[in-house]
Design a protein around this motif. Structure first.
Motif, PDB file in Angstrom:
ATOM      1  N   ALA A  17       0.807  -1.398   0.092  1.00  0.00           N
ATOM      2  CA  ALA A  17       0.099   0.051  -0.063  1.00  0.00           C
ATOM      3  C   ALA A  17       0.882   1.349  -0.039  1.00  0.00           C
ATOM      4  N   ARG A  18       1.971   1.229   0.814  1.00  0.00           N
ATOM      5  CA  ARG A  18       2.796   2.476   1.083  1.00  0.00           C
ATOM      6  C   ARG A  18       3.460   2.459  -0.665  1.00  0.00           C
ATOM      7  N   GLY A  19       3.931   1.460  -1.120  1.00  0.00           N
ATOM      8  CA  GLY A  19       4.633   1.372  -2.432  1.00  0.00           C
ATOM      9  C   GLY A  19       3.620   2.098  -3.707  1.00  0.00           C
ATOM     10  N   ARG A  20       2.247   1.673  -3.299  1.00  0.00           N
ATOM     11  CA  ARG A  20       1.344   2.239  -4.422  1.00  0.00           C
ATOM     12  C   ARG A  20       1.226   3.465  -4.155  1.00  0.00           C
ATOM     13  N   TYR A  21       1.161   4.181  -3.110  1.00  0.00           N
ATOM     14  CA  TYR A  21       0.840   5.587  -2.600  1.00  0.00           C
ATOM     15  C   TYR A  21       2.212   6.214  -3.176  1.00  0.00           C
ATOM     16  N   LEU A  22       3.422   5.811  -2.964  1.00  0.00           N
ATOM     17  CA  LEU A  22       4.648   6.546  -3.634  1.00  0.00           C
ATOM     18  C   LEU A  22       4.612   6.601  -4.866  1.00  0.00           C
ATOM     19  N   VAL A  23       4.387   5.375  -5.581  1.00  0.00           N
ATOM     20  CA  VAL A  23       4.410   5.397  -7.023  1.00  0.00           C
ATOM     21  C   VAL A  23       3.429   6.155  -7.701  1.00  0.00           C
ATOM     22  N   GLU A  24       2.231   5.782  -7.427  1.00  0.00           N
ATOM     23  CA  GLU A  24       0.823   6.502  -8.181  1.00  0.00           C
ATOM     24  C   GLU A  24       0.523   7.944  -7.631  1.00  0.00           C
ATOM     25  N   ALA A  25       0.478   8.172  -6.282  1.00  0.00           N
ATOM     26  CA  ALA A  25       0.173   9.485  -5.904  1.00  0.00           C
ATOM     27  C   ALA A  25       1.281  10.577  -6.022  1.00  0.00           C
ATOM     28  N   LEU A  26       2.445  10.177  -5.421  1.00  0.00           N
ATOM     29  CA  LEU A  26       3.565  10.743  -5.171  1.00  0.00           C
ATOM     30  C   LEU A  26       4.571  11.133  -6.359  1.00  0.00           C
ATOM     31  N   GLY A  27       4.874   9.920  -6.796  1.00  0.00           N
ATOM     32  CA  GLY A  27       5.886   9.638  -7.883  1.00  0.00           C
ATOM     33  C   GLY A  27       5.574   9.983  -9.286  1.00  0.00           C
ATOM     34  N   HIS A  28       4.108   9.745  -9.520  1.00  0.00           N
ATOM     35  CA  HIS A  28       3.594   9.873 -10.927  1.00  0.00           C
ATOM     36  C   HIS A  28       4.394   8.982 -12.066  1.00  0.00           C
ATOM     37  N   CYS A  29       4.872   7.819 -11.586  1.00  0.00           N
ATOM     38  CA  CYS A  29       5.595   6.982 -12.568  1.00  0.00           C
ATOM     39  C   CYS A  29       4.999   6.569 -13.580  1.00  0.00           C
ATOM     40  N   THR A  30       3.607   6.597 -13.672  1.00  0.00           N
ATOM     41  CA  THR A  30       2.724   6.026 -14.822  1.00  0.00           C
ATOM     42  C   THR A  30       2.834   7.024 -15.844  1.00  0.00           C
ATOM     43  N   GLU A  31       3.065   8.429 -15.648  1.00  0.00           N
ATOM     44  CA  GLU A  31       3.273   9.591 -16.530  1.00  0.00           C
ATOM     45  C   GLU A  31       4.105   9.150 -17.939  1.00  0.00           C
ATOM     46  N   CYS A  32       5.323   8.486 -17.353  1.00  0.00           N
ATOM     47  CA  CYS A  32       6.223   8.186 -18.386  1.00  0.00           C
ATOM     48  C   CYS A  32       6.179   6.617 -18.797  1.00  0.00           C
ATOM     49  N   HIS A  33       5.730   5.664 -17.618  1.00  0.00           N
ATOM     50  CA  HIS A  33       5.927   4.365 -18.056  1.00  0.00           C
ATOM     51  C   HIS A  33       4.622   3.889 -18.534  1.00  0.00           C
ATOM     52  N   THR A  34       3.609   4.640 -18.609  1.00  0.00           N
ATOM     53  CA  THR A  34       2.180   3.951 -19.130  1.00  0.00           C
ATOM     54  C   THR A  34       1.940   4.662 -20.370  1.00  0.00           C
ATOM     55  N   PRO A  35       1.811   4.117 -21.463  1.00  0.00           N
ATOM     56  CA  PRO A  35       1.447   4.487 -22.843  1.00  0.00           C
ATOM     57  C   PRO A  35       0.053   5.445 -22.791  1.00  0.00           C
ATOM     58  N   ARG A  36      -0.032   6.405 -23.918  1.00  0.00           N
ATOM     59  CA  ARG A  36      -1.222   7.333 -23.939  1.00  0.00           C
ATOM     60  C   ARG A  36      -2.297   6.481 -24.808  1.00  0.00           C
ATOM     61  N   ASP A  37      -3.511   6.950 -24.472  1.00  0.00           N
ATOM     62  CA  ASP A  37      -4.593   6.667 -25.433  1.00  0.00           C
ATOM     63  C   ASP A  37      -4.701   7.787 -26.591  1.00  0.00           C
ATOM     64  N   ALA A  38      -5.727   7.527 -27.442  1.00  0.00           N
ATOM     65  CA  ALA A  38      -5.777   8.473 -28.514  1.00  0.00           C
ATOM     66  C   ALA A  38      -5.929   9.986 -28.366  1.00  0.00           C
ATOM     67  N   VAL A  39      -6.666  10.275 -27.105  1.00  0.00           N
ATOM     68  CA  VAL A  39      -6.625  11.491 -26.628  1.00  0.00           C
ATOM     69  C   VAL A  39      -5.852  11.997 -25.603  1.00  0.00           C
ATOM     70  N   GLY A  40      -4.752  11.172 -25.287  1.00  0.00           N
ATOM     71  CA  GLY A  40      -3.749  11.650 -24.313  1.00  0.00           C
ATOM     72  C   GLY A  40      -3.716  11.154 -22.977  1.00  0.00           C
ATOM     73  N   GLY A  41      -5.135  10.430 -22.731  1.00  0.00           N
ATOM     74  CA  GLY A  41      -4.926   9.668 -21.292  1.00  0.00           C
ATOM     75  C   GLY A  41      -4.197   8.482 -20.946  1.00  0.00           C
ATOM     76  N   LEU A  42      -4.084   8.421 -20.012  1.00  0.00           N
ATOM     77  CA  LEU A  42      -3.316   6.869 -19.857  1.00  0.00           C
ATOM     78  C   LEU A  42      -4.055   5.719 -20.335  1.00  0.00           C
ATOM     79  N   ASP A  43      -3.386   5.042 -21.140  1.00  0.00           N
ATOM     80  CA  ASP A  43      -3.823   3.611 -21.585  1.00  0.00           C
ATOM     81  C   ASP A  43      -3.784   2.700 -20.265  1.00  0.00           C
ATOM     82  N   ARG A  44      -4.758   2.618 -19.426  1.00  0.00           N
ATOM     83  CA  ARG A  44      -4.924   1.751 -18.140  1.00  0.00           C
ATOM     84  C   ARG A  44      -4.707   0.371 -18.277  1.00  0.00           C
ATOM     85  N   SER A  45      -4.979  -0.298 -19.629  1.00  0.00           N
ATOM     86  CA  SER A  45      -4.888  -1.607 -20.121  1.00  0.00           C
ATOM     87  C   SER A  45      -3.586  -1.923 -20.137  1.00  0.00           C
TER      88      SER A  45
END
Length: 123
Positions: A17-45
């Motif tokens: 839970a702490r790791g998730r908080y650090l990665v998703e809420a504070l670190g924003h790792c998904t901003e670079c490591h997750t591809p974008r969809d056609a309108v620029g949102g994160l491709d959650r799949s």
């Protein structure tokens, strides 16, 4: 288990839970490591499955267990020193990320590593 939008991840411990908080809420790792969809949102799949580098040069790596076979200890060392298990080093913007991660307590770096290892594998 807890749900993060379109995927479910086992998070039975405070460490995950702490790791998730650090990665998703504070670190924003998904901003670079997750591809974008056609309108620029994160491709959650394709959560954390790598993406084109916004600079147009190269790609940001897939850090799910499908592509990253480092141990939790390897990840903690990378977050501390910037060195990979193969003696390569963090480059580009990730070097700045590592510089900041290295200032966290080791327990936080270990929590981030546990979270990364628990991600669903996305090829």
């Amino acid at each position: 288990a807890f749900v993060s939008d379109d995927y479910v991840m086992a998070a039975d411990t405070e460490t995950l839970a702490r790791g998730r908080y650090l990665v998703e809420a504070l670190g924003h790792c998904t901003e670079c490591h997750t591809p974008r969809d056609a309108v620029g949102g994160l491709d959650r799949s394709r959560w954390m499955a790598g993406a084109p580098n916004p600079s147009g040069k190269g790609t940001i790596p897939n850090i799910t267990p499908a592509a990253l076979d480092w141990s939790e200890g390897d990840l903690v060392e990378y977050f501390t020193s910037g060195f990979t298990p193969d003696y390569d080093s963090a480059g580009g913007k990730m070097a700045e990320v590592v510089e900041n991660l290295s200032r966290l307590p080791e327990t936080d770096r270990a929590a981030i590593a546990a979270y990364v290892k628990a991600l669903p594998a996305v090829p």
